[in-house]
Enzyme design. Structure first.
Site, PDB file in Angstrom:
ATOM      1  N   ASP A  74     -29.715  36.768   0.120  1.00 37.78           N
ATOM      2  CA  ASP A  74     -28.399  36.528  -0.441  1.00 37.78           C
ATOM      3  C   ASP A  74     -27.392  37.098   0.573  1.00 37.78           C
ATOM      4  O   ASP A  74     -27.773  37.889   1.444  1.00 37.78           O
ATOM      5  CB  ASP A  74     -28.314  37.260  -1.790  1.00 37.78           C
ATOM      6  CG  ASP A  74     -26.923  37.212  -2.373  1.00 37.78           C
ATOM      7  OD1 ASP A  74     -26.336  36.118  -2.416  1.00 37.78           O
ATOM      8  OD2 ASP A  74     -26.408  38.276  -2.778  1.00 37.78           O
TER       9      ASP A  74
ATOM     10  N   ASP B 113     -23.461  37.972  -0.176  1.00 42.46           N
ATOM     11  CA  ASP B 113     -22.498  38.932  -0.726  1.00 42.46           C
ATOM     12  C   ASP B 113     -23.232  40.095  -1.398  1.00 42.46           C
ATOM     13  O   ASP B 113     -23.963  39.903  -2.368  1.00 42.46           O
ATOM     14  CB  ASP B 113     -21.615  38.236  -1.780  1.00 42.46           C
ATOM     15  CG  ASP B 113     -20.761  37.123  -1.180  1.00 42.46           C
ATOM     16  OD1 ASP B 113     -20.141  37.362  -0.133  1.00 42.46           O
ATOM     17  OD2 ASP B 113     -20.708  36.033  -1.768  1.00 42.46           O
TER      18      ASP B 113
ATOM     19  N   GLY C  64     -23.460  36.440  -7.978  1.00 38.42           N
ATOM     20  CA  GLY C  64     -24.442  35.382  -7.755  1.00 38.42           C
ATOM     21  C   GLY C  64     -24.073  34.058  -8.386  1.00 38.42           C
ATOM     22  O   GLY C  64     -24.664  33.039  -8.064  1.00 38.42           O
TER      23      GLY C  64
ATOM     24  N   SER D 170     -27.060  31.669  -0.443  1.00 46.15           N
ATOM     25  CA  SER D 170     -25.841  32.227  -1.055  1.00 46.15           C
ATOM     26  C   SER D 170     -25.102  31.165  -1.865  1.00 46.15           C
ATOM     27  O   SER D 170     -24.929  30.043  -1.400  1.00 46.15           O
ATOM     28  CB  SER D 170     -24.901  32.747   0.043  1.00 46.15           C
ATOM     29  OG  SER D 170     -23.618  32.986  -0.487  1.00 46.15           O
TER      30      SER D 170
HETATM   31  C1  BG6 Z   1     -21.766  34.642  -4.694  1.00 50.42           C
HETATM   32  C2  BG6 Z   1     -21.038  35.847  -5.224  1.00 50.42           C
HETATM   33  O1  BG6 Z   1     -22.426  34.978  -3.520  1.00 50.42           O
HETATM   34  O2  BG6 Z   1     -20.855  33.573  -4.417  1.00 50.42           O
HETATM   35  C3  BG6 Z   1     -20.190  35.465  -6.414  1.00 50.42           C
HETATM   36  O3  BG6 Z   1     -21.979  36.823  -5.616  1.00 50.42           O
HETATM   37  C4  BG6 Z   1     -19.257  34.317  -6.040  1.00 50.42           C
HETATM   38  O4  BG6 Z   1     -19.453  36.602  -6.823  1.00 50.42           O
HETATM   39  C5  BG6 Z   1     -20.082  33.146  -5.532  1.00 50.42           C
HETATM   40  O5  BG6 Z   1     -18.503  33.902  -7.184  1.00 50.42           O
HETATM   41  C6  BG6 Z   1     -19.226  31.953  -5.116  1.00 50.42           C
HETATM   42  O6  BG6 Z   1     -18.434  32.312  -4.013  1.00 50.42           O
HETATM   43  P1  BG6 Z   1     -17.264  31.450  -3.399  1.00 50.42           P
HETATM   44  O7  BG6 Z   1     -16.996  32.123  -2.085  1.00 50.42           O
HETATM   45  O8  BG6 Z   1     -17.770  30.042  -3.241  1.00 50.42           O
HETATM   46  O9  BG6 Z   1     -16.123  31.510  -4.338  1.00 50.42           O
HETATM   47 MG    MG Z   2     -24.945  38.910  -3.989  1.00 52.67          MG
END
Ligand code: BG6
Ligand code: MG
Length: 224
Positions: free
Chosen positions: A14, A16, A51, A119
């Site tokens: 993953d 973030d 996630g 991710s």
């Molecule tokens: C995940 C994060 O990796 O990505 C979430 O843990 C986030 O918190 C999700 O909402 C979507 O991210 P983004 O950058 O597409 O808004």
């Molecule tokens: Mg994460």
């Protein structure tokens, strides 16, 4: 356990909260939006957002606050949150890569273990480019490539399939409860990074990757 289940050929990470400390920026941006629409988001409540996709995260915040908006308003809110998130990320420095992460990615590659990113973020590729670590991944699967976000296993199954490795030979590194559930639903092993209270379903829970080496991973599950 069958012979196949006892080996590891690929590691799926993953982004973030595992490789880079961006989870805090998602939280800050969501909290700012929550406050702007007359509600709030606690650190505990934020665990439920980790996630999950951008729109699903917004739906959780609205449901926690007992709020309802039209689809058009929701898209505008999600866009606003994303602008704030991207602003934070653009100020990030390579030293915000989490301790131990780059070392583990490099040792996986040096030991012939395939490496994928899994991710839910649509910003994932931009973050990897910014940190100059995209080249460490054989395959990058992000939020632009999937229909269902974690806890659905789609993201990890797509990663395994693009790597051409069977799911039961993959190990996933996750900081989110939804991500641990996704990995297990994909029939993969999972190492949770964070608190056992949150991630107890993982095969192993460690606080972070700081002191975690490839030897630790191999001791857990032999590599091919
Ligand atoms: C995940 C994060 O990796 O990505 C979430 O843990 C986030 O918190 C999700 O909402 C979507 O991210 P983004 O950058 O597409 O808004
Ligand atoms: Mg994460």
């Amino acid at each position: 356990m069958s012979a196949r289940e006892s080996i590891i050929s690929a590691a799926i990470f993953d982004l973030d909260g595992v490789i880079v400390d961006t989870a805090k920026y998602h939280y800050l941006a969501w909290k700012k939006l929550a406050n702007e629409i007359g509600t709030d988001l606690s650190v505990e409540e934020n665990e439920r957002l980790k996630g999950v996709s951008r729109m699903d995260s917004l739906d959780i915040i609205l449901s926690l606050g007992g709020l309802q908006f039209s689809e058009v308003e929701k898209v505008a809110m999600a866009d606003k949150k994303n602008t704030w998130f991207v602003d934070y990320v653009n100020q990030m420095k390579p030293d915000e890569i989490l301790p131990g992460a780059k070392n583990l990615l490099e040792s996986c590659r040096a030991n012939g273990i395939k490496v994928a990113l899994g991710s839910s973020s649509k910003n994932a590729k931009a973050v990897l480019d910014l940190l100059k670590i995209a080249h460490l991944f054989d395959v990058i699967v992000d939020g632009t490539m999937i229909k269902k976000s974690k806890p659905d296993p789609e993201i990890f199954l797509l990663g395994a399939s693009l790597l051409n490795i069977p799911p039961d030979q993959c190990i996933v590194f996750e900081d989110a409860e939804a991500g641990v559930e996704a990995a297990l639903a994909a029939n993969m092993r999972c190492i949770g990074l964070g608190s056992p209270a949150q991630l107890g379903k993982a095969n192993l829970v460690i606080p972070d990757l700081k002191n975690f080496t490839i030897e630790d991973m191999i001791n857990l599950v032999p590599i091919h």
